[in-house]
Design an enzyme around this catalytic site. Structure first.
Site, PDB file in Angstrom:
ATOM      1  N   HIS A  60       0.857  -1.194   0.000  1.00 37.09           N
ATOM      2  CA  HIS A  60       0.000   0.000   0.000  1.00 37.09           C
ATOM      3  C   HIS A  60       0.893   1.244   0.000  1.00 37.09           C
ATOM      4  O   HIS A  60       1.963   1.242   0.621  1.00 37.09           O
ATOM      5  CB  HIS A  60      -0.904  -0.013   1.239  1.00 37.09           C
ATOM      6  CG  HIS A  60      -1.973   1.021   1.205  1.00 37.09           C
ATOM      7  ND1 HIS A  60      -1.722   2.349   1.464  1.00 37.09           N
ATOM      8  CD2 HIS A  60      -3.293   0.936   0.906  1.00 37.09           C
ATOM      9  CE1 HIS A  60      -2.847   3.029   1.340  1.00 37.09           C
ATOM     10  NE2 HIS A  60      -3.821   2.197   0.994  1.00 37.09           N
TER      11      HIS A  60
ATOM     12  N   GLU B 120      -4.186   2.282  -7.168  1.00 39.37           N
ATOM     13  CA  GLU B 120      -4.494   3.311  -6.173  1.00 39.37           C
ATOM     14  C   GLU B 120      -3.619   4.545  -6.390  1.00 39.37           C
ATOM     15  O   GLU B 120      -2.513   4.631  -5.848  1.00 39.37           O
ATOM     16  CB  GLU B 120      -4.256   2.763  -4.756  1.00 39.37           C
ATOM     17  CG  GLU B 120      -5.216   1.671  -4.358  1.00 39.37           C
ATOM     18  CD  GLU B 120      -5.520   1.714  -2.860  1.00 39.37           C
ATOM     19  OE1 GLU B 120      -6.679   1.530  -2.511  1.00 39.37           O
ATOM     20  OE2 GLU B 120      -4.596   1.939  -2.063  1.00 39.37           O
TER      21      GLU B 120
HETATM   22  P1  PGA Z   1      -9.677   5.818   0.874  1.00 39.49           P
HETATM   23  O1  PGA Z   1      -8.452   4.776   1.005  1.00 39.49           O
HETATM   24  O2  PGA Z   1     -10.856   5.038   0.395  1.00 39.49           O
HETATM   25  O3  PGA Z   1      -9.850   6.355   2.270  1.00 39.49           O
HETATM   26  O4  PGA Z   1      -9.243   6.850  -0.096  1.00 39.49           O
HETATM   27  C1  PGA Z   1      -8.267   3.769   0.068  1.00 39.49           C
HETATM   28  C2  PGA Z   1      -7.024   2.984   0.392  1.00 39.49           C
HETATM   29  O5  PGA Z   1      -6.059   3.595   0.863  1.00 39.49           O
HETATM   30  O6  PGA Z   1      -6.971   1.759   0.200  1.00 39.49           O
END
Ligand code: PGA
Length: 224
Positions: free
Chosen positions: A97, A146
């Site tokens: 992540h 992401e």
């Molecule tokens: P968020 O986070 O939905 O709060 O933007 C997503 C993630 O970091 O997996």
């Protein structure tokens, strides 16, 4: 819709065990039983055992995942959670992540070692990438696109662009399934999963609210 959809809650460093069980008591009974929908929750390590037990007792169609795991096997690695140990509680693990890459110096090499540990211990690695240029470790089939600008900001990528980047990730890596993550909520969720190259969602903030999470799952179920 032909594809299977993944809806994954990433709680990050939130919820104590009481709050986690309260969430499960609301969400668990409302989860649809649909084999084309895979729903998972990824709490902190300390909540995994109890949550997994309650999921089994309730017979809920909910997978349980960790937010990380050790790049090493069992052994003298103080403070780390080995895949071998986690295997008894988790079905999948979020790896790489951007918050780990940024705050804990996690490198592509470490992510690859973690993915290897996961695969050797029958844990599905869900690897987060920033775009098509982030390396995807061998054997990894589940990816979350992401973009950093969208994480926790309330400003998601556009469904069009997320679809385009997901397509590029699929073109670079054979047989992968790509999810989208970054400021997903019940208002925008379906616009993403309707995209051809997007097979689900990784949800942070909006997943903490049980009713909001159920709403997202229910809306997505109507599409599969
Ligand atoms: P968020 O986070 O939905 O709060 O933007 C997503 C993630 O970091 O997996």
């Amino acid at each position: 819709m032909e594809k299977t959809l993944w809806i994954i809650a990433n709680w990050k460093s939130n919820k104590n065990i009481g709050e986690a069980l309260e969430w499960l008591a609301v969400v668990g009974p409302k989860l649809p039983r649909n084999e084309k929908l895979k729903v998972a929750v990824c709490p902190q390590f300390t909540e995994l055992e109890e949550l997994k037990k309650e999921v089994q007792v309730g017979g809920y169609p909910l997978l349980v995942g960790s937010q990380d795991l050790s790049p090493f096997p069992q052994g003298s690695f103080t403070g780390e959670e080995s895949a071998q140990t986690l295997h008894q509680f988790v079905d999948l693990a979020i790896l790489g992540h951007s918050e780990r890459r940024k705050n804990f110096g996690e490198t592509d090499e470490m992510v690859a070692d973690k993915a290897k540990q996961a695969l050797e211990n029958q844990i599905i690695p869900l690897v987060c990438v920033q775009d098509e240029n982030t390396p995807v470790p061998e054997g990894v089939k589940l990816i979350a696109y992401e973009p950093i600008f969208a994480i926790g900001t309330g400003t998601p990528d556009t469904p069009d662009n997320a679809n385009k980047v997901s397509g590029e990730i699929m073109a670079k890596n054979e047989n992968v399934t790509v999810l989208y993550g970054g400021s997903v909520n019940s208002e925008n969720a379906t616009a993403f999963v309707k995209q051809e190259n997007i097979a689900g969602l990784l949800i942070g903030k909006s997943s903490l609210d049980a009713e909001e999470f159920v709403k997202i799952v229910t809306l997505c179920e109507e599409l599969v």
